[in-house]
Each structure stands twice: as structure tokens, then as C-alpha cells.
Design a protein around this motif. Structure first.
Motif, mmCIF file in Angstrom:
data_model
loop_
_atom_site.group_PDB
_atom_site.id
_atom_site.type_symbol
_atom_site.label_atom_id
_atom_site.label_comp_id
_atom_site.label_asym_id
_atom_site.label_seq_id
_atom_site.Cartn_x
_atom_site.Cartn_y
_atom_site.Cartn_z
ATOM 1 N N CYS A 167 0.821 -1.220 0.000
ATOM 2 C CA CYS A 167 0.000 0.000 0.000
ATOM 3 C C CYS A 167 0.851 1.264 0.000
ATOM 4 N N GLY A 168 2.095 1.154 0.363
ATOM 5 C CA GLY A 168 2.955 2.323 0.405
ATOM 6 C C GLY A 168 2.618 3.252 1.557
ATOM 7 N N ASP A 169 2.961 4.512 1.377
ATOM 8 C CA ASP A 169 2.792 5.509 2.433
ATOM 9 C C ASP A 169 1.553 6.366 2.238
ATOM 10 N N VAL A 170 1.217 6.642 0.984
ATOM 11 C CA VAL A 170 0.118 7.556 0.668
ATOM 12 C C VAL A 170 -0.679 6.970 -0.492
ATOM 13 N N ALA A 171 -2.001 7.093 -0.410
ATOM 14 C CA ALA A 171 -2.882 6.666 -1.493
ATOM 15 C C ALA A 171 -3.498 7.889 -2.156
ATOM 16 N N LEU A 172 -3.517 7.873 -3.476
ATOM 17 C CA LEU A 172 -4.182 8.912 -4.261
ATOM 18 C C LEU A 172 -5.457 8.298 -4.831
ATOM 19 N N ILE A 173 -6.604 8.683 -4.296
ATOM 20 C CA ILE A 173 -7.889 8.116 -4.683
ATOM 21 C C ILE A 173 -8.570 9.113 -5.609
ATOM 22 N N ALA A 174 -8.690 8.768 -6.869
ATOM 23 C CA ALA A 174 -9.156 9.719 -7.873
ATOM 24 C C ALA A 174 -10.605 10.125 -7.637
ATOM 25 N N LYS A 175 -10.865 11.410 -7.809
ATOM 26 C CA LYS A 175 -12.218 11.939 -7.757
ATOM 27 C C LYS A 175 -12.925 11.649 -9.086
ATOM 28 N N PRO A 176 -14.258 11.816 -9.136
ATOM 29 C CA PRO A 176 -14.990 11.487 -10.365
ATOM 30 C C PRO A 176 -14.393 12.147 -11.603
ATOM 31 N N GLY A 177 -14.189 11.323 -12.632
ATOM 32 C CA GLY A 177 -13.712 11.807 -13.912
ATOM 33 C C GLY A 177 -12.213 11.815 -14.088
ATOM 34 N N TRP A 178 -11.452 11.719 -12.996
ATOM 35 C CA TRP A 178 -10.005 11.892 -13.062
ATOM 36 C C TRP A 178 -9.257 10.562 -13.082
ATOM 37 N N ASN A 179 -8.071 10.582 -13.698
ATOM 38 C CA ASN A 179 -7.142 9.465 -13.665
ATOM 39 C C ASN A 179 -5.728 10.008 -13.485
ATOM 40 N N LEU A 180 -4.910 9.275 -12.750
ATOM 41 C CA LEU A 180 -3.535 9.668 -12.451
ATOM 42 C C LEU A 180 -2.582 8.651 -13.069
ATOM 43 N N ARG A 181 -1.492 9.147 -13.637
ATOM 44 C CA ARG A 181 -0.551 8.223 -14.269
ATOM 45 C C ARG A 181 0.867 8.769 -14.182
ATOM 46 N N ASP A 182 1.816 7.866 -14.341
ATOM 47 C CA ASP A 182 3.191 8.224 -14.661
ATOM 48 C C ASP A 182 3.637 7.297 -15.781
ATOM 49 N N THR A 183 4.636 7.706 -16.519
ATOM 50 C CA THR A 183 5.077 6.959 -17.695
ATOM 51 C C THR A 183 6.576 6.746 -17.608
ATOM 52 N N LEU A 184 6.990 5.492 -17.590
ATOM 53 C CA LEU A 184 8.402 5.155 -17.484
ATOM 54 C C LEU A 184 9.045 5.080 -18.870
ATOM 55 N N PRO A 185 10.366 5.205 -18.945
ATOM 56 C CA PRO A 185 11.053 5.076 -20.235
ATOM 57 C C PRO A 185 10.688 3.759 -20.920
ATOM 58 N N GLU A 205 7.722 3.008 -22.031
ATOM 59 C CA GLU A 205 6.286 2.785 -21.944
ATOM 60 C C GLU A 205 5.537 3.761 -22.851
ATOM 61 N N ARG A 206 4.404 3.301 -23.374
ATOM 62 C CA ARG A 206 3.483 4.185 -24.073
ATOM 63 C C ARG A 206 2.590 4.848 -23.030
ATOM 64 N N LYS A 207 2.351 6.122 -23.196
ATOM 65 C CA LYS A 207 1.507 6.835 -22.233
ATOM 66 C C LYS A 207 0.105 6.235 -22.254
ATOM 67 N N LEU A 208 -0.354 5.783 -21.103
ATOM 68 C CA LEU A 208 -1.646 5.104 -21.008
ATOM 69 C C LEU A 208 -2.788 6.097 -21.205
ATOM 70 N N GLN A 209 -3.726 5.738 -22.060
ATOM 71 C CA GLN A 209 -4.912 6.563 -22.293
ATOM 72 C C GLN A 209 -6.073 5.618 -22.587
ATOM 73 N N LEU A 210 -7.029 5.568 -21.706
ATOM 74 C CA LEU A 210 -8.190 4.705 -21.853
ATOM 75 C C LEU A 210 -9.460 5.550 -21.849
ATOM 76 N N ALA A 211 -10.504 5.048 -22.498
ATOM 77 C CA ALA A 211 -11.773 5.770 -22.529
ATOM 78 C C ALA A 211 -12.655 5.436 -21.330
ATOM 79 N N GLY A 212 -12.402 4.298 -20.720
ATOM 80 C CA GLY A 212 -13.139 3.886 -19.530
ATOM 81 C C GLY A 212 -12.190 3.256 -18.531
ATOM 82 N N THR A 213 -12.413 3.515 -17.254
ATOM 83 C CA THR A 213 -11.528 2.986 -16.213
ATOM 84 C C THR A 213 -12.348 2.571 -14.993
#
Length: 393
Positions: free
Chosen positions: A347-365, A367-375
Motif C-alpha cells: 500500500c505504500g505511504d500515501v494513497a491517491l484516490i481519484a475523484k470522479p472523472g479523473w485518472n492519475l498516471r506516470d510513464t516510465l522510459p 512505456e506508451r503513455k496510457l490513455q483509456l476511454a473507460g476505467t
């Protein structure tokens, strides 16, 4: 959980006390001669005595949450046979929820809590068993499986033979082999083939339990979103297959239960937030994000947690709730314990729980930047609520 509820306005949290997926598995285990898993049964009695039927089928339609069923197919056979609305587990995602179905244990105990999660010092994807971080890892899928999967399979302990019908590309994977145990795994090519095979099995005079995993709705809704007309057409096709299955079930004393593992929300392209593009925040992390784009686990560098939370709330607060992971553990959102020994670490130290409509990402060397229409995997009711569909002859 009261503090979390007050801070996360409108959030839907899992029910482990009688109205959730975990309770469904407790009830099915009891009814089919399996073990007492130690959890409350379903509060509803719609499955009472289901073990008296010659065949019992459990269909898991990946992604078909209660909201999607209501909006995409209000007049379908599936919708008309909905007997209750249950909660998924936390987070409401395939890795956590399907593992609960296959083991009868909550995420707190089986320890699989996201598409990506920390395992030792690597970030891996538990279902396909690849390593996301660190680059150049030599860990092989079977090696990961041997150390990752610890909860024993459930279906092999039922008092009747159990058969698992799975897509042919995952039927013999390390994940499927572990969670099927000694039960027979049967591959299928597509949904038509799956229903043809299952229908034929119902004509056997030998009582059996049949589990069918269908992922087509989930795949499509990730690609086009949960409200597209194409999703409604696919649901109509599945509903036709379901109707034909019920015709055979009526002739062969077969009960059919259909559920989902989670629901869906739309993921507008303009509401994807790149955490790694906020250097003063991302530099406080000891490793990349894990979890999901709607529920991210942050492993923070020693001594930086207070600063990370302060900065995350300032820079990300419009898009997510920033919560110490210890709060989630204390609130029991992953289910009753005793907890998996690595749960807190994952679980780590901190959780980021997305609010309605939002998505959080990071992209590693690489990797293709993730983009989905539904999550999914967040705490919107459309993600958490799943239908309980029951047919009994």
C-alpha cells in the motif's frame, strides 16, 4: 471508516458484512459443500438451497457493473433477473475482485491490490506477471507466481467437481493454474465457443460446478468507454447467449448465477493527470506509482511523507483525495484480516484516490503513455456496485 467517508464525499466503499462479493463467495462455499471461510454470508437468501440443483454455474462478466447493466441493457434477460446489487472489493478491479472469487478471501488476505503492485522491491503486474520496475529485472513469470500467489484456491474444495472455463490465452497461465488448483481448466476461443461448451456440459448427469469468466465487456469499455452504443450491442449479444444457456439450464436442473467484478466510469481525455510532470512532487517518491490510475499507491522517500502529502493536496487535490495509506488499512477497506504480511508494504505511504472523472498516471522510459476511454478501481458507486443475477429452474 467514518473519517474516510467524511473526507471522500460521495465515495462508495465495499461491504464485507453481508452485501458484497466476499459474502457471495461465503454463501456459495457453504451451499456447495466447501469450507466455512469465516465471513458473513449474503444478507439476501436468493441463493438458499442452490446446492440442491444438479449443476450450478457462476458467470463472471468482467466490467458489467450495476450501472452499466442498468444503462446499457435495462430490458435484457440479465437485467430482468437481477436479484440484488452487491459491492465489489477494494479496490474494485479485476486483480483484487477475481482473486476474491477464486479464493474466497478478501484483498487484505490474498494480497493482490492493483494492476501494478509492489512485490519485494519490484513493481509487477500480478495477472500477466510482468515486471514494470525496475528496468532490466530478470524475474520470470513462474518465479513471480511462486512467490506472489499465496491464498489457496476455493473451487477444488467444493463437494462436486469444479470446472473453470477461461479464455485460451490465459487458461494455462501461472495465475490460472494456481487459482484453479486441482479443478479442471477448459479453454475457449470466444464468447460463442464459451457458451456452446458450457451448454453442452449441463447435459451431464453428474452434478458439477461451472465457472465461466467473460472479459469481452471489460476490454471494449476500456477502449471506447462505458456508455458507447457498441457496448450496448455487445451486451445484447451476451444476453442472447445467456438466454440460450437458460433454456438448457431449465432442462437440466441447472442454477445460473451471474456477477461482475467491478463497474466502470468514463475517463475524459482532458482529465488524465501526469504526476511525473510535477517534478517537485514526483521527486519525493522512492519508486514509480503502483496500483491503478483511479487508485495509486505512493512509496515516499524516508522523511518526506509530510511534505509529499502537503504538496500532493496542493497540486492534485482537485483531482484526488490524498490519504495516508495507514488510514485505509485502519478503516478495513481491503477487508477483514488477518492481513497478508506484505499488505502494508504494498500500500505504500500515501494513497491517491481519484475523484470522479479523473485518472492519475506516470510513464516510465519505454512505456506508451496510457490513455483509456473507460476505467475503474476508484470509489465512485458506478465502479463499486455490481449486479447479482440469479436463475433457478
Amino acid at each position: 471508516m467514518s473519517n474516510l467517508k467524511s473526507r471522500c464525499s460521495g465515495a462508495a466503499w465495499p461491504d464485507y458484512q453481508g452485501g458484497g462479493l466476499l459474502n457471495l463467495m461465503q454463501t456459495l462455499s457453504w451451499e456447495l459443500g466447501g469450507p466455512d471461510l469465516g465471513y458473513p454470508p449474503l444478507a439476501t437468501d436468493v441463493l438458499a438451497g442452490i446446492g440442491h440443483h444438479r449443476h450450478v454455474c457462476l458467470l463472471l462478466i468482467d466490467g458489467l457493473g450495476a450501472a452499466q447493466l442498468r444503462r446499457l441493457g435495462p430490458e435484457t434477460r440479465l437485467s430482468l433477473r437481477r436479484r440484488a446489487t452487491l459491492s465489489s472489493v477494494f479496490p474494485p478491479t479485476t486483480t483484487a475482485a477475481v482473486t476474491t472469487v477464486l479464493t474466497g478471501q478478501p484483498p487484505a488476505r490474498h494480497g493482490l491490490i492493483g494492476w501494478h503492485q509492489l512485490h519485494g522491491e519490484e513493481i509487477i503486474a500480478p495477472l500477466p506477471l510482468y515486471v514494470r520496475h525496475s528496468a532490466g529485472s530478470a524475474s520470470a513469470p513462474q518465479q513471480l507466481a511462486d512467490t506472489l500467489f499465496s491464498a489457496p484456491p476455493l473451487f477444488e474444495h467444493f463437494s462436486r467437481p469444479a470446472f473453470l472455463m477461461l479464455p485460451e490465452d490465459i487458461c494455462h497461465s501461472p495465475c490460472s493454474r494456481h487459482h484453479a488448483g486441482s479443478s479442471m481448466r477448459l479453454p475457449y476461443r470466444d464468447s460463442e465457443d464459451a457458451f456452446v461448451q458450457l451448454t453442452a456440459r449441463l447435459y451431464s448427469p453428474v452434478p458439477a460446478f461451472h465457472y465461466l469468466y467473460l472479459r469481452q465487456m471489460d476490454t471494449l469499455m476500456h477502449e471506447i468507454g462505458p456508455d458507447d452504443e457498441a457496448a450496448a450491442r455487445l451486451l445484447a449479444e451476451l444476453d442472447g447467449d445467456f438466454g440460450r444457456l437458460l433454456d438448457a439450464a431449465k432442462q437440466n436442473d441447472a442454477a445460473v448465477v451471474a456477477i461482475a467484478d467491478h463497474g466502470f466510469v468514463a475517463a475524459p481525455a482532458e482529465q488524465w493527470l501526469d504526476v511525473d510532470e510535477i517534478p517537485e512532487l514526483y521527486s519525493l517518491l522512492a519508486r514509480p506509482l503502483s496500483g491503478e490510475t483511479r487508485m495509486s499507491y505512493c512509496h515516499v522517500k524516508p522523511g518526506c511523507m509530510e511534505r509529499f502529502i502537503e504538496l500532493a493536496r496542493a497540486r492534485l487535490g482537485h483531482a484526488c483525495w490524498v490519504e495516508p495509506s495507514a488510514e485505509l488499512l485502519a478503516a478495513g477497506v481491503f477487508g477483514p484480516g488477518p492481513a497478508h504480511p506484505d499488505l502494508a508494504h504494498r500500500c505504500g505511504d500515501v494513497a491517491l484516490i481519484a475523484k470522479p472523472g479523473w485518472n492519475l498516471r506516470d510513464t516510465l522510459p519505454g512505456e506508451r503513455k496510457l490513455q483509456l476511454a473507460g476505467t475503474h478501481a476508484g470509489v465512485h458507486p458506478d465502479e463499486m456496485e455490481i449486479p447479482l443475477i440469479v436463475y433457478r429452474p
